[in-house]
Design a protein around this motif. Structure first.
Motif, PDB file in Angstrom:
ATOM      1  N   THR A   1       0.892  -1.105  -0.012  1.00  0.00           N
ATOM      2  CA  THR A   1      -0.062  -0.093   0.009  1.00  0.00           C
ATOM      3  C   THR A   1       0.949   1.345  -0.036  1.00  0.00           C
ATOM      4  N   GLY A   2       0.637   2.093  -0.798  1.00  0.00           N
ATOM      5  CA  GLY A   2       1.183   3.505  -0.841  1.00  0.00           C
ATOM      6  C   GLY A   2       0.694   4.521   0.135  1.00  0.00           C
ATOM      7  N   GLY A   3       1.134   5.656  -0.176  1.00  0.00           N
ATOM      8  CA  GLY A   3       0.695   7.000   0.581  1.00  0.00           C
ATOM      9  C   GLY A   3      -0.814   7.287  -0.139  1.00  0.00           C
ATOM     10  N   THR A   4      -1.140   8.303   0.830  1.00  0.00           N
ATOM     11  CA  THR A   4      -2.488   8.899   0.403  1.00  0.00           C
ATOM     12  C   THR A   4      -2.737   9.723  -0.855  1.00  0.00           C
ATOM     13  N   GLY A   5      -3.547   9.148  -1.865  1.00  0.00           N
ATOM     14  CA  GLY A   5      -3.568   9.907  -3.128  1.00  0.00           C
ATOM     15  C   GLY A   5      -2.276   9.188  -4.259  1.00  0.00           C
ATOM     16  N   ARG A   6      -1.537   8.338  -3.736  1.00  0.00           N
ATOM     17  CA  ARG A   6      -0.395   8.165  -4.629  1.00  0.00           C
ATOM     18  C   ARG A   6      -0.647   6.549  -5.163  1.00  0.00           C
ATOM     19  N   GLY A   7       0.008   6.078  -5.894  1.00  0.00           N
ATOM     20  CA  GLY A   7       0.305   4.545  -6.428  1.00  0.00           C
ATOM     21  C   GLY A   7       0.458   3.788  -5.517  1.00  0.00           C
ATOM     22  N   CYS A   8       0.676   2.310  -5.832  1.00  0.00           N
ATOM     23  CA  CYS A   8       1.184   1.510  -4.780  1.00  0.00           C
ATOM     24  C   CYS A   8       2.497   1.623  -4.639  1.00  0.00           C
ATOM     25  N   ALA A   9       3.225   1.275  -3.253  1.00  0.00           N
ATOM     26  CA  ALA A   9       4.557   1.726  -2.902  1.00  0.00           C
ATOM     27  C   ALA A   9       5.556   0.730  -4.040  1.00  0.00           C
ATOM     28  N   ASN A  10       6.595   1.377  -4.193  1.00  0.00           N
ATOM     29  CA  ASN A  10       7.508   0.566  -5.275  1.00  0.00           C
ATOM     30  C   ASN A  10       8.871   0.193  -4.260  1.00  0.00           C
ATOM     31  N   SER A  11       9.856  -0.339  -5.131  1.00  0.00           N
ATOM     32  CA  SER A  11      11.076  -0.710  -4.392  1.00  0.00           C
ATOM     33  C   SER A  11      12.022   0.628  -3.951  1.00  0.00           C
ATOM     34  N   VAL A  12      11.609   1.820  -4.403  1.00  0.00           N
ATOM     35  CA  VAL A  12      12.321   2.966  -3.998  1.00  0.00           C
ATOM     36  C   VAL A  12      11.619   3.942  -3.108  1.00  0.00           C
ATOM     37  N   SER A  13      10.199   3.695  -3.257  1.00  0.00           N
ATOM     38  CA  SER A  13       9.516   4.952  -2.425  1.00  0.00           C
ATOM     39  C   SER A  13       8.095   4.059  -1.762  1.00  0.00           C
ATOM     40  N   ALA A  14       8.350   3.836  -0.389  1.00  0.00           N
ATOM     41  CA  ALA A  14       7.175   3.286   0.407  1.00  0.00           C
ATOM     42  C   ALA A  14       5.781   4.025   0.167  1.00  0.00           C
ATOM     43  N   ILE A  15       5.838   5.288  -0.331  1.00  0.00           N
ATOM     44  CA  ILE A  15       4.679   5.930  -0.609  1.00  0.00           C
ATOM     45  C   ILE A  15       4.323   5.808  -1.950  1.00  0.00           C
ATOM     46  N   GLY A  16       4.909   5.338  -2.905  1.00  0.00           N
ATOM     47  CA  GLY A  16       4.349   5.151  -4.197  1.00  0.00           C
ATOM     48  C   GLY A  16       4.797   6.154  -5.151  1.00  0.00           C
ATOM     49  N   ALA A  17       4.364   6.233  -6.314  1.00  0.00           N
ATOM     50  CA  ALA A  17       4.845   7.224  -7.478  1.00  0.00           C
ATOM     51  C   ALA A  17       3.192   7.924  -7.413  1.00  0.00           C
ATOM     52  N   LEU A  18       3.563   9.230  -7.974  1.00  0.00           N
ATOM     53  CA  LEU A  18       2.464  10.246  -8.086  1.00  0.00           C
ATOM     54  C   LEU A  18       2.316  10.900  -9.167  1.00  0.00           C
ATOM     55  N   LEU A  19       0.942  10.837  -9.981  1.00  0.00           N
ATOM     56  CA  LEU A  19       0.620  11.501 -11.140  1.00  0.00           C
ATOM     57  C   LEU A  19       0.018  12.926 -10.831  1.00  0.00           C
ATOM     58  N   THR A  20       0.425  13.915 -11.413  1.00  0.00           N
ATOM     59  CA  THR A  20      -0.147  15.319 -11.301  1.00  0.00           C
ATOM     60  C   THR A  20      -0.300  16.035 -12.457  1.00  0.00           C
ATOM     61  N   ALA A  21      -0.990  16.888 -12.712  1.00  0.00           N
ATOM     62  CA  ALA A  21      -1.163  17.743 -13.940  1.00  0.00           C
ATOM     63  C   ALA A  21      -1.039  19.275 -13.518  1.00  0.00           C
ATOM     64  N   THR A  22      -0.497  19.992 -14.519  1.00  0.00           N
ATOM     65  CA  THR A  22      -0.415  21.450 -14.598  1.00  0.00           C
ATOM     66  C   THR A  22      -1.105  22.050 -15.839  1.00  0.00           C
ATOM     67  N   GLY A  23      -1.425  23.211 -15.841  1.00  0.00           N
ATOM     68  CA  GLY A  23      -1.788  23.901 -16.993  1.00  0.00           C
ATOM     69  C   GLY A  23      -3.297  23.813 -17.269  1.00  0.00           C
ATOM     70  N   ARG A  24      -3.713  24.064 -18.608  1.00  0.00           N
ATOM     71  CA  ARG A  24      -5.294  24.142 -18.752  1.00  0.00           C
ATOM     72  C   ARG A  24      -5.712  23.305 -20.028  1.00  0.00           C
ATOM     73  N   GLN A  25      -6.686  23.006 -20.080  1.00  0.00           N
ATOM     74  CA  GLN A  25      -7.369  22.429 -21.318  1.00  0.00           C
ATOM     75  C   GLN A  25      -8.106  23.491 -22.113  1.00  0.00           C
ATOM     76  N   LEU A  26      -8.542  24.607 -21.769  1.00  0.00           N
ATOM     77  CA  LEU A  26      -9.061  25.498 -22.349  1.00  0.00           C
ATOM     78  C   LEU A  26      -8.458  26.756 -22.170  1.00  0.00           C
ATOM     79  N   PRO A  27      -8.447  27.906 -23.183  1.00  0.00           N
ATOM     80  CA  PRO A  27      -8.980  27.870 -24.287  1.00  0.00           C
ATOM     81  C   PRO A  27      -7.929  27.043 -25.200  1.00  0.00           C
ATOM     82  N   ALA A  28      -6.666  26.923 -24.774  1.00  0.00           N
ATOM     83  CA  ALA A  28      -5.688  26.063 -25.427  1.00  0.00           C
ATOM     84  C   ALA A  28      -5.124  25.075 -24.590  1.00  0.00           C
ATOM     85  N   ASP A  29      -4.717  23.991 -25.199  1.00  0.00           N
ATOM     86  CA  ASP A  29      -4.088  22.822 -24.191  1.00  0.00           C
ATOM     87  C   ASP A  29      -2.593  23.104 -23.933  1.00  0.00           C
TER      88      ASP A  29
END
Length: 169
Positions: free
Chosen positions: A32-60
């Protein structure tokens, strides 16, 4: 929600599919990983994290950012887009995958620092590569698949995924 997109005052989407024990499908090997993250991996007990910045509109200007992965210059992370979601998740290597349906490989990026971005300079935008029209209202689901080459960590798999990130285009 659309008003905040045009005003630029909100996040470009929401995180989902955390490997923190909140899904019906548990992480394999009890990693089990950390809150809001992926499952734990061999280097991170809290797992990997995917986030996003920027906007979809008016331009991607959306940029997906994955971190907390093994820092190995010779391996890559693959940014995926799905047009469906497995709400309960499904075991996938050392993690839980929720992005599904028509899966599109947006791009493969090296992970020498344990992190990666898509797009980088010179890459097509997320909407262009993902064949989705900004302003269409289409919902897409993103996750990043990466190598976790320590076979002793959670045998027999040697790969994992981040949490997911949902975007309404």
């Amino acid at each position: 929600w659309v008003d905040c997109i045009f005003a630029g005052t909100c996040a470009p989407g929401i995180a989902f599919c955390a490997g923190d024990g909140s899904l019906a499908t548990a992480c394999p090997c009890a990693n089990t990983g950390g809150t809001g993250r992926g499952c734990a991996n061999s280097v991170s007990a809290i797992g990997a994290l995917l986030t996003a910045t920027g906007r979809q509109l008016p331009a991607d200007t959306l940029v997906l950012s994955a971190s907390g992965m093994p820092a190995v210059a010779s391996t890559s992370a693959i940014f995926l887009q799905g047009d469906a979601r497995v709400v309960a998740g499904a075991v996938f290597g050392d993690g839980v995958l929720c992005a599904s349906g028509n899966l599109i490989r947006l791009g493969s990026k090296a992970t020498p620092t344990g992190s990666a971005l898509y797009p980088e300079s010179g890459n097509p935008s997320v909407s262009t590569r993902g064949l989705v029209t900004p302003g269409s209202g289409a919902m897409r689901f993103y996750q990043t698949y990466y190598r976790n080459a320590s076979a002793a960590f959670c045998p027999p798999a040697t790969f994992n995924v981040t949490n997911g990130f949902q975007v309404v285009w």
